[in-house]
Design a protein around this motif. Sequence first.
Motif: not given
Ligand code: ZN
Length: 387
Positions: A192, A196, A265, A279, A283
């Motif tokens: 994650d 980002h 995302h 999550h 990703l």
């Molecule tokens: Zn995220």
Amino acid sequence: MHSFELYMPTRLVYGADSIEKLAAAAAPYGKRVLITYGGGSVVRSGLLDRVKKALTGFEVVEFSGIEPNPRVTSVNAAAKLAREQKADFIVAVGGGSVIDASKAIAAAVKYDGDAWDLVKDGSLIKDALPLFSVLTLAATGSEYDAPGVISNMDTNEKQAISSPLLFPKASFCDPSVSASVPAWHTAAGAADIMSHTFEQYLVIEGNDVSDGFCETILKTVIKNAPICIKDPTNLESRSAMMLASSFGCCGLLAIGNMPSPWPCHAIEHEISAWHDITHGVGLAIITPHWMRYSLNEKTAPRFAQYAVNVWGMDPKGDVMELANAAIDKTAEFFASIGIPQRLSEVGVDDSHFEAMADHIPTCWWPLSGALRPIDKAGVIEILRASL
Ligand code: ZN
């Protein structure tokens, strides 16, 4: 460089003694606190007791059971409890899911209606309870930003709630707390943080400052995530990961850049809304395929920069070969920390791909602004490649 405003009002309190500073920070906001948490790991680890001890003298009400993809039903239930108990402020104890949900709870307490209204339209948020967070997991950066992501399983939607009123007042981060996070969640959190960063780094145009921030975060995660998985109590690596998390989502990494639409995302939220997957895992599966979709003659120099500055490849190499090698390295890294490589491995099939692609434009920034523009067919192409 593009015009920008950077607003980071959250007080970030790091260190072994950080949680013990909670009472002094919260005291001006009242006496009655709603503590929110998830499935009980904070009970087993002793963290909840530590937080309650730090809040000695306050009147404590607890709300537990917040889901990994936090649901609006939990937000509504917790807001009802907070209203009944006349909570003055909220302390979220957990990772991104608990903090995200608590942002929505903080807003919902002050709203006479369904919290989902506030997800759909952040301008309805006129007030919110003060929020503090005690962070357990290096991942989402929710401890240091305003948005939260909430799921509605009735409508198969997973969307961000956001308002400047939802920044935590302060977040308390003791990296030793994350020593009890299992390998799967450590790896998902690492993915994650990296995602980002990719969303802000692999963009149409960067600048030296933002590129440097992004490259540092990526190298930090690549170095330290495997150490945290092999040696969960390694405090130096846990600290580096937590700090990388906090700065991943606060706007600093994209400073001065044209806003990016964060395409991975956008796609991952659609997958989770239908299949409730982790999550960071979603990703990590999508990202290499989005990279391959995005690579062409025009975008190759951006990937080659990533190859050289993050993976240490020879800058004299062929640009397209460097770009492809960096994408391969990305996929290999995610596999090396134990993340599945295909959506089918985490229970996703292609039955909702059309609906996912149709939904993105209703709730997200236009993906035409991505490194390579992505239309509906592009979303489906990336999803199919990830299956
Ligand atoms: Zn995220």
